[in-house]
Design an enzyme around this catalytic site. Structure first.
Site, PDB file in Angstrom:
ATOM      1  N   ASN A  13       0.877  -1.176   0.000  1.00 14.90           N
ATOM      2  CA  ASN A  13       0.000   0.000   0.000  1.00 14.90           C
ATOM      3  C   ASN A  13       0.910   1.221   0.000  1.00 14.90           C
ATOM      4  OD1 ASN A  13      -1.813   2.025   0.454  1.00 14.90           O
ATOM      5  ND2 ASN A  13      -2.353   1.406   2.537  1.00 14.90           N
ATOM      6  N   TRP A  14       1.042   1.791  -1.171  1.00 11.75           N
ATOM      7  CA  TRP A  14       1.968   2.934  -1.308  1.00 11.75           C
ATOM      8  C   TRP A  14       1.393   4.212  -0.723  1.00 11.75           C
ATOM      9  CZ3 TRP A  14       4.303   2.527  -6.978  1.00 11.75           C
ATOM     10  CH2 TRP A  14       5.043   1.333  -7.073  1.00 11.75           C
ATOM     11  N   LYS A  15       0.129   4.206  -0.334  1.00 12.19           N
ATOM     12  CA  LYS A  15      -0.549   5.380   0.228  1.00 12.19           C
ATOM     13  C   LYS A  15      -0.359   6.592  -0.693  1.00 12.19           C
ATOM     14  CE  LYS A  15       0.020   3.318   4.727  1.00 12.19           C
ATOM     15  NZ  LYS A  15      -0.102   3.465   6.159  1.00 12.19           N
ATOM     16  N   HIS A  98      -9.628   0.785   4.565  1.00 11.91           N
ATOM     17  CA  HIS A  98      -8.362   0.993   5.281  1.00 11.91           C
ATOM     18  C   HIS A  98      -8.600   1.906   6.495  1.00 11.91           C
ATOM     19  CE1 HIS A  98      -4.290   2.326   6.187  1.00 11.91           C
ATOM     20  NE2 HIS A  98      -3.899   1.203   5.600  1.00 11.91           N
ATOM     21  N   GLU A 100      -7.058   4.325   7.648  1.00  8.64           N
ATOM     22  CA  GLU A 100      -6.876   5.766   7.402  1.00  8.64           C
ATOM     23  C   GLU A 100      -8.131   6.350   6.756  1.00  8.64           C
ATOM     24  OE1 GLU A 100      -3.110   5.445   5.367  1.00  8.64           O
ATOM     25  OE2 GLU A 100      -2.199   4.826   7.253  1.00  8.64           O
ATOM     26  N   GLU A 171      -5.735  -5.612  10.263  1.00  9.70           N
ATOM     27  CA  GLU A 171      -4.748  -4.568  10.510  1.00  9.70           C
ATOM     28  C   GLU A 171      -5.055  -3.867  11.837  1.00  9.70           C
ATOM     29  OE1 GLU A 171      -2.600  -3.193   6.838  1.00  9.70           O
ATOM     30  OE2 GLU A 171      -4.405  -2.005   6.892  1.00  9.70           O
ATOM     31  N   GLY A 177       1.904   1.909  10.692  1.00 13.26           N
ATOM     32  CA  GLY A 177       2.807   3.050  10.565  1.00 13.26           C
ATOM     33  C   GLY A 177       3.457   3.465  11.862  1.00 13.26           C
ATOM     34  N   SER A 217       3.000  -2.575  10.304  1.00 17.15           N
ATOM     35  CA  SER A 217       4.454  -2.559  10.521  1.00 17.15           C
ATOM     36  C   SER A 217       5.116  -3.891  10.196  1.00 17.15           C
ATOM     37  CB  SER A 217       4.782  -2.090  11.941  1.00 17.15           C
ATOM     38  OG  SER A 217       4.309  -0.769  12.141  1.00 17.15           O
ATOM     39  N   GLY A 238       2.622  -1.264   4.327  1.00 17.29           N
ATOM     40  CA  GLY A 238       2.687   0.161   4.027  1.00 17.29           C
ATOM     41  C   GLY A 238       4.125   0.602   3.830  1.00 17.29           C
ATOM     42  N   GLY A 239       4.727   1.119   4.895  1.00 10.53           N
ATOM     43  CA  GLY A 239       6.066   1.710   4.813  1.00 10.53           C
ATOM     44  C   GLY A 239       7.089   0.856   4.075  1.00 10.53           C
TER      45      GLY A 239
END
Ligand code: PEP
Length: 255
Positions: A13-15, A98, A100, A171, A177, A217, A238-239
Site C-alpha cells: 500500500n503505497w498510500k 483501510h 486511514e 490490521e 505506521g 508494521s 505500508g512503509g
C-alpha cells in the site's frame, strides 16, 4: 485449517507517495526481485500512478490495485473514482476500509460494505481491511470489533465471491505506521477469529479457502515469523512496500 488451500497475497500500500516517475522506477525495480514469487504480489498505488504502474506491470506477475473506490456506479460525486473506472483501465484489486479512510475520511462499516459490493459488482478483487484501535484492544474487545466490521462488510457477499475475490486484511490500527507490530500470536489469534466467523457465516470449506492477511508494521525482519502462522496468509504492507529490497524480502518470506 489447511494452509495449502490458500495462495498467500503480499500487497504493498503505497498510500499517497510517489509521483508517476518514482512509481514507475519502483515497480520496475520490483519486477526482477519478485519474478519467482510463490505468492500473489499486488501493488496498490495512488490513482494518478495507476496507468504508469499498469504499463510497467504488464506481462509480469505483479498485479495492480487502487486504494479506494466509490460505491456508486457514476454520478455527482466530485473527486471520487468508481470501481468500474478502475476495472476499465485494467486494475485488478482495490483496498476497501483501510483504517486511514475510516479515521480521516469518514468511512463507516456501512460505507465499507457498499464499497465492497460495488467493487465486486465491477469485477474487482477486494482487500477488505478490518482492525481494532488501541483502546479497543486494551478493553479486550478486539475480536468483537473485528467480527462486527467483517460481518457488516460481507453482508451480501456470496461464498464464491468471498473465496475467489475477497482478501481480508487484519490490521490492528495501533500497529499501522507506528513500528509496533502485533506479535505473531496476536496476529494469528485474530486471523483465526476471522476465519471462525467466516465458517459461521458461510462454511468451514469457504473459510479455509479465504485469504486472510496481517498488516501493521510488517517488515523484512518480522515477516517470516508472522507469515509462518497457520492463519496468516500474506500481508498488507505500508512503509516497507516503498523500499524495493524490503518488499522483495517480504515476498520471499511468503514463498
Ligand atoms: C497499511 O497502511 O496498511 C500498513 C500496514 O502500513 P505499515 O506497514 O506502514 O504499518
Amino acid at each position: 485449517m489447511n494452509k495449502t488451500l490458500r495462495t498467500p497475497v503480499i500487497a504493498g500500500n503505497w498510500k499517497m507517495n510517489l509521483l508517476p516517475a518514482g512509481a514507475k522506477a519502483l515497480a520496475e525495480e520490483l519486477i526482477p526481485l519478485t519474478e519467482g514469487a510463490q505468492c500473489e504480489v499486488v501493488l496498490c498505488v495512488p490513482y494518478i500512478d495507476l496507468p504508469t504502474v499498469l504499463s510497467s506491470a504488464s506481462g509480469t506477475n505483479l498485479k495492480v490495485g487502487a486504494q479506494n473506490c466509490h460505491w456508486a456506479e457514476k454520478g455527482a460525486f466530485t473527486g471520487e473514482i468508481a470501481a468500474a473506472m478502475l476495472k476499465d483501465i485494467g486494475v485488478e484489486y482495490v483496498i476497501v476500509g483501510h483504517s486511514e479512510r475510516r479515521a480521516l475520511f469518514g468511512d463507516t462499516n456501512e460505507t465499507v460494505a457498499q464499497r465492497t459490493r460495488a467493487a465486486l459488482d465491477a469485477g474487482l478483487k477486494v482487500i477488505l481491511c478490518v482492525g481494532e484501535v488501541k483502546e479497543e484492544r486494551q478493553q479486550g474487545i478486539t475480536l468483537e470489533i473485528v467480527r462486527l466490521q467483517t460481518k457488516i462488510a460481507l453482508a451480501g457477499v456470496s461464498a464464491e465471491e468471498l473465496q475467489q475475490r475477497v482478501v481480508v486484511a487484519y490490521e490492528p490500527v495501533w500497529a499501522i505506521g507506528t513500528g509496533l507490530t502485533a506479535t505473531a500470536e496476536q496476529a494469528n489469534e485474530v486471523n483465526k477469529g476471522i476465519r471462525d466467523l467466516l465458517a459461521e457465516l458461510y462454511d468451514q470449506d469457504v473459510a479455509d479457502r479465504t485469504v486472510i492477511q496481517y498488516g501493521g508494521s510488517m517488515n523484512a525482519s518480522n515477516a517470516a515469523e508472522l507469515l509462518a502462522q497457520p492463519d496468516v496468509d500474506g500481508g498488507l504492507i505500508g512503509g516497507a512496500s516503498l523500499k524495493a529490497a524490503d518488499f522483495a524480502a517480504i515476498v520471499a518470506a511468503a514463498g
